[in-house]
Every structure is written in C-alpha cells, then in structure tokens.
Design an enzyme around this catalytic site. Sequence first.
Site, PDB file in Angstrom:
ATOM      1  N   GLY A  71       0.804  -1.210   0.000  1.00 49.76           N
ATOM      2  CA  GLY A  71       0.000   0.000   0.000  1.00 49.76           C
ATOM      3  C   GLY A  71       0.838   1.262   0.000  1.00 49.76           C
ATOM      4  O   GLY A  71       0.309   2.355   0.156  1.00 49.76           O
ATOM      5  N   HIS A 131      -4.432  15.245   3.425  1.00 50.47           N
ATOM      6  CA  HIS A 131      -3.831  14.197   4.250  1.00 50.47           C
ATOM      7  C   HIS A 131      -3.036  14.823   5.400  1.00 50.47           C
ATOM      8  O   HIS A 131      -2.751  16.016   5.403  1.00 50.47           O
ATOM      9  CB  HIS A 131      -2.902  13.307   3.419  1.00 50.47           C
ATOM     10  CG  HIS A 131      -3.618  12.274   2.620  1.00 50.47           C
ATOM     11  ND1 HIS A 131      -4.112  12.517   1.362  1.00 50.47           N
ATOM     12  CD2 HIS A 131      -3.941  10.982   2.908  1.00 50.47           C
ATOM     13  CE1 HIS A 131      -4.693  11.428   0.901  1.00 50.47           C
ATOM     14  NE2 HIS A 131      -4.599  10.486   1.819  1.00 50.47           N
ATOM     15  N   LYS A 135       2.517  12.583   5.446  1.00 50.47           N
ATOM     16  CA  LYS A 135       2.460  11.935   4.144  1.00 50.47           C
ATOM     17  C   LYS A 135       3.496  12.561   3.222  1.00 50.47           C
ATOM     18  O   LYS A 135       3.507  13.779   3.014  1.00 50.47           O
ATOM     19  CB  LYS A 135       1.059  12.042   3.538  1.00 50.47           C
ATOM     20  CG  LYS A 135       0.926  11.256   2.227  1.00 50.47           C
ATOM     21  CD  LYS A 135      -0.512  11.038   1.836  1.00 50.47           C
ATOM     22  CE  LYS A 135      -0.635  10.223   0.568  1.00 50.47           C
ATOM     23  NZ  LYS A 135      -0.013   8.888   0.684  1.00 50.47           N
ATOM     24  N   GLY A 141      -1.552   8.750  -3.810  1.00 52.28           N
ATOM     25  CA  GLY A 141      -1.806   7.689  -4.777  1.00 52.28           C
ATOM     26  C   GLY A 141      -3.286   7.518  -5.056  1.00 52.28           C
ATOM     27  O   GLY A 141      -3.684   7.208  -6.188  1.00 52.28           O
TER      28      GLY A 141
END
Length: 232
Positions: A71, A131, A135, A141
Amino acid sequence: MKIALLGYGKMGKAIEKIALERGHEIVLRKRSVDNFDGLLDADVAIEFSVPSSAINHISECLNHTIPVISGTTGWLENYEDMVKLCQDKSGSFIYASNFSLGVNIFFELNEYLAKMMKNLSDYKVSMEEIHHTQKLDAPSGTAISLAEGIIKNTAYTNWILENPSEKEIHINAKRIENIPGTHSVYYDSKVDQIEIKHTAHSREGFALGSVIAAEWIQGKKGIFTMKDVLGI
C-alpha cells in the site's frame, strides 16, 4: 495466517491490531533497518513503508515467493518492474493506492460519474485531497487513481498540481495535521456544482482492507487489484 509487516509505523501498528483480532500471527515487524528475519516464516507480507524502501521490500518477497500486499505510494515509476519480477518468479502481488473498502467503491462511483459527464462540456472537473502532514508524496496515490479513472473515461489527458490547461485535471493537494485522508471530485459549471467525496475517519479502514486482501490472496498466483479482492 502468519504475516510479515514490512513497515511498522502507524499503519503497520493498525494492521497488526486488526490482524491479531482476526486470529492471525505477526512473524516480522520490520522497521527502518534492512532485517528480514522472519520473512521466510510468513504466509504473506503486508508492505506499508516509504517510497524509497518499497521496491526493496516487494522484491525481497517476490524473490522468496512470499505473497505481498503493498500500500506504499510514490514509487510507481517502477511498478512494471515489480510486475515482471512477479511473473518471472510465479509470485503473488497486490498493489493498491488505497485498501479501504469504501475508497474502492468510491473509485467505481468516480468512473461511473465520469462516463455520465463525458459529453457535458459545460462542466470542468477538479479534485482536492487532504492528508496528514507526515504523508511524503503529493498528490496521494488515491488522488492519482481517481484522476486516472476520469482520464480513462473522458477527454482529459493528464492531471497537474498547478495551472491546469483545458484538458488537465487540477488536483489541490493539502497537508493538514491529523487528517487520515479526504478526497473530493468536483464538476463545476456556471450554474451548479456536482461533488463526490470520501472521508476516512481513521487508518482502520485502510488496515482492514489490507488484511482482507492478504487473506484473499492465499493460494493464488499472479498480479491482482482490489477489484479482484472485492469482486467488482
């Protein structure tokens, strides 16, 4: 199921909690050091680390035929290399920009709406993603996946962070403390706005999806996506 966690930050710890609740065992908790002790005991690896480590982690798993769920975002210029390695080693690999079950439904909704809006030239599409400040990549993504879903179904040709042309999708990427992830897609005209939005309340949704993917991939060979896992 014995799980190797490649990356043991906040996401790794959230995955561990859910995996243990579902009756699984953690055989490796890999932090920043290059130590894969316990990997060969694993039935599957779940990889949530940083872009600079992802390729090394995924390669190590595939070279030892350990199914790997990744991920981590921000490394996809090398995605096809990992696909080829998986094929060469007859391995098992799932990459997703977002493992949340809700986000993967949101991906489908996004494409469906894009198809509906394709010929409505009065509407201009744009996106926003928010976010947490830790991050590393921008846009996320998930935002890129959403943009690609729109591009696939419309006349838009690219996404961009600043100064979009007529055929480019503007993505406004924001970093705000303690925001797990919020993604919005807007269609604006002179008279109205259509908005679809997904808001994550915590990391647990991402963690749960990755564990479900790890359970699903057992006994399978090949390159898969969350569409395969969810049957959508």
